[in-house]
Design a protein around this motif. Structure first.
Motif, short mmCIF file in Angstrom:
data_model
loop_
_atom_site.label_atom_id
_atom_site.label_comp_id
_atom_site.label_asym_id
_atom_site.label_seq_id
_atom_site.Cartn_x
_atom_site.Cartn_y
_atom_site.Cartn_z
N CYS A 380 0.82 -1.21 0.00
CA CYS A 380 0.00 0.00 0.00
C CYS A 380 0.86 1.27 0.00
N LYS A 381 0.47 2.24 -0.82
CA LYS A 381 1.18 3.51 -0.90
C LYS A 381 0.43 4.65 -0.21
N ASN A 382 -0.81 4.40 0.18
CA ASN A 382 -1.61 5.44 0.84
C ASN A 382 -1.54 5.24 2.35
N LEU A 383 -0.41 5.64 2.93
CA LEU A 383 -0.18 5.50 4.36
C LEU A 383 -0.13 6.88 4.99
N ASP A 384 -0.88 7.06 6.07
CA ASP A 384 -0.93 8.38 6.72
C ASP A 384 -0.91 8.20 8.23
N LEU A 405 9.79 4.36 3.41
CA LEU A 405 9.34 4.74 4.75
C LEU A 405 8.17 5.71 4.71
N PHE A 406 8.14 6.63 3.73
CA PHE A 406 7.09 7.62 3.56
C PHE A 406 7.19 8.72 4.63
N ALA A 407 6.77 9.89 4.24
CA ALA A 407 6.88 11.04 5.13
C ALA A 407 5.96 10.94 6.33
N THR A 408 4.85 10.22 6.19
CA THR A 408 3.87 10.15 7.28
C THR A 408 3.94 8.84 8.05
N VAL A 409 5.05 8.11 7.90
CA VAL A 409 5.26 6.88 8.65
C VAL A 409 6.56 7.01 9.43
N ARG A 410 6.51 6.66 10.73
CA ARG A 410 7.70 6.80 11.56
C ARG A 410 8.02 5.50 12.28
N GLN A 411 9.31 5.26 12.41
CA GLN A 411 9.82 4.16 13.22
C GLN A 411 10.10 4.69 14.61
N GLU A 420 2.44 10.19 23.91
CA GLU A 420 1.41 10.70 23.00
C GLU A 420 2.01 11.54 21.89
N SER A 421 3.03 12.31 22.23
CA SER A 421 3.61 13.24 21.26
C SER A 421 4.22 12.52 20.05
N SER A 422 4.48 11.23 20.18
CA SER A 422 5.06 10.47 19.06
C SER A 422 4.04 10.17 17.97
N PHE A 423 2.75 10.22 18.32
CA PHE A 423 1.70 9.75 17.43
C PHE A 423 0.91 10.92 16.86
N ALA A 424 1.52 11.62 15.92
CA ALA A 424 0.84 12.74 15.25
C ALA A 424 -0.38 12.23 14.51
N GLY A 425 -1.49 12.96 14.61
CA GLY A 425 -2.72 12.60 13.93
C GLY A 425 -3.65 11.72 14.74
N PHE A 426 -3.17 11.13 15.85
CA PHE A 426 -4.02 10.30 16.71
C PHE A 426 -4.87 11.19 17.60
N ASP A 427 -6.13 10.85 17.73
CA ASP A 427 -7.06 11.61 18.57
C ASP A 427 -7.02 11.04 19.98
N PHE A 428 -6.27 11.71 20.87
CA PHE A 428 -6.17 11.26 22.25
C PHE A 428 -7.25 11.89 23.14
N GLU A 429 -8.21 12.56 22.53
CA GLU A 429 -9.34 13.10 23.28
C GLU A 429 -10.48 12.09 23.37
N THR A 430 -10.79 11.44 22.25
CA THR A 430 -11.96 10.55 22.21
C THR A 430 -11.66 9.13 21.74
#
Length: 446
Positions: A380-384, A405-411, A420-430
């Motif tokens: 898959c190439k659509n990884l975010d 690796l893609f710009a929006t994928v991190r090791q 929490e700060s490692s997981f950009a885009g994750f909703d830690f509110e709900t």
């Protein structure tokens, strides 16, 4: 009566998602110190709330036919459009069980258990509802524990299957499932498979095969799922904790959903996955996999017919049309060849391997397992906003099998996985909260 009807309505409206397992901390849907005990099957203590407790009633509600004996239970098939309620456990031992077919009524299990049937309870649930029922059986050369076909708006709610299904004897069913053999235009909600399953071709904890317009919501598998790749009759070898195969060859366009499901048992086969074993879509329909997790180990072994593929969440085998979206999911199971998505990934034609699997999107997912075909996906190439654990620091890990690796994928390191700060885009509110070693799902009812 009012109490039961109120309970049925409230349970029907409840879409209870829970904190997934695989971590010792942050379980928003109940903790290990205060387990939810299901009246449906008292010996199972569930810390995740997948099965809703049932408050049994001792008076028959208006409009329901009471069932207290095996003889009465066996007569349901004579009037499959009526409403029934169990008033006692039912033991079918020694009976040559006749499948209940074309069931369009209601079977209220009332927290009781049907034991020792020689086959599934239902041949076809055609628009009917079966709820709050436990089934215990040890089946040989059969295809499912509760129903063969669930269709026509049929609904399975808050049901448990325990025991075993062994269909390794030939002739027998080469495809088996804990609860349902095949589903189309139907829903399976808050159900549990605790039975060990073993067959020669396709095997899944909840449902072996789904087609369009199916919702599998808030289901849990705790029974080992095994397909024997060494058998000379093993063809596809699909195995999964929740759904064996999603296959659309002709369609009216209805989307399907697998949401809030967890596999907590080992899965072994040729094409194996924690949630969905195999996907083939030849029509412009969509499949959504959301808020699911796998923490069972995945064992994939090649057969004489095909190479092996194992993934934490799903395997994509062929997409000619249609779309798959995987969002807010994670894998903590080991031995996967791809952390989230794997498979052969053929696209548009059986003989053309996809250079870019643009019909699949994976977003806000992570895996803690090393995958030699990609730590997140095979093609898959659509990884975010996807992440994977640096479990082998001496090896440069990649997000996909082609080395990207893609710009929006991190090791992430183990320490980074706990922040929490490692997981950009994750909703830690709900949606998410931090567990002891990685994020887990935050709350029930999301």
């Amino acid at each position: 009566m009012k109490k039961l009807l109120s309970l049925i309505l409230s349970l029907a409206l409840l879409l209870s998602l829970t904190a997934c397992g695989g971590d010792n901390g942050g379980n928003g849907g109940g903790s290990a110190n205060s387990p939810i005990t299901s009246v449906v099957h008292p010996e199972f203590e569930l810390t995740n709330g997948f099965i809703e407790p049932v408050e049994q009633v001792d008076k028959t509600p208006e409009g329901f036919i009471p069932i207290s004996t095996a003889e009465e239970f066996s007569k349901i098939g004579l009037n499959p459009a009526a409403s029934y309620i169990l008033m006692a456990d039912i033991d079918l031992a020694g009976r040559d069980w006749a499948l209940i077919s074309d069931f369009s009524g209601i079977l209220e299990g009332n927290g009781y258990t049907v034991r020792n049937a020689s086959d599934a309870i239902f041949g076809t649930i055609q628009g009917g509802t079966v709820q709050n029922l436990s089934v215990h059986a040890n089946l040989v050369s059969k295809g499912a524990g509760i129903a063969y076909v669930l269709t026509g708006g049929g609904r399975l709610f808050n049901c448990v299957f325990s025991g075993s299904v062994d269909s390794t004897v030939v002739p027998g069913y080469s495809t088996v499932a804990g609860l349902v053999f095949s589903a189309e235009n139907a829903s399976i909600t808050s159900c549990l498979n605790a039975a060990e399953l073993h067959t020669l071709n396709t095997c899944a904890g909840i449902v072996a095969s789904i087609r369009e317009a199916v919702t599998v919501l808030n289901c849990l598998n705790t029974g080992a799922v095994n397909v024997d790749p060494a058998s000379n009759v093993c063809g596809d070898g699909f195995a999964a904790g929740i759904v064996g195969s999603f296959h659309i060859g002709a369609s009216d366009g209805g989307a399907s959903n697998i949401t809030g499901c967890r596999n907590a048992a080992p899965v072994s086969g040729v094409i194996a996955a924690g949630i969905l074993g195999e996907t083939y879509i030849a029509e412009p329909v969509s499949l959504y996999i959301r808020l699911c997790c796998n923490d069972g180990n995945i064992y994939a072994e090649a057969s004489a017919h095909r190479s092996a593929a194992g993934s934490g969440i799903l395997n994509v085998m062929n997409i000619e049309e249609g779309y798959i979206t995987v969002s807010d999911c994670y894998n903590t199971g080991d031995y996967v060849s791809s952390g989230i998505e794997g498979g052969e990934c053929l696209q548009r034609a059986w003989d053309k391997r996809s250079e870019e699997l643009d019909h699949v999107r994976i977003e806000r997912c992570f895996s803690t397992a090393w995958g030699f075909n990609g730590s997140i996906s095979r093609f898959c190439k659509n990884l975010d906003n996807c992440y994977f654990l640096d479990v082998m620091p001496d090896i440069e890990e990649t997000a996909t099998g082609d080395g990207a690796l893609f710009a929006t994928v991190r090791q992430l390191s183990k320490d980074e996985m706990r922040k929490e700060s490692s997981f950009a885009g994750f909703d830690f509110e709900t949606v998410w909260q931090m567990g002891e070693n990685h994020p887990v799902f935050a709350q029930r009812g999301y």
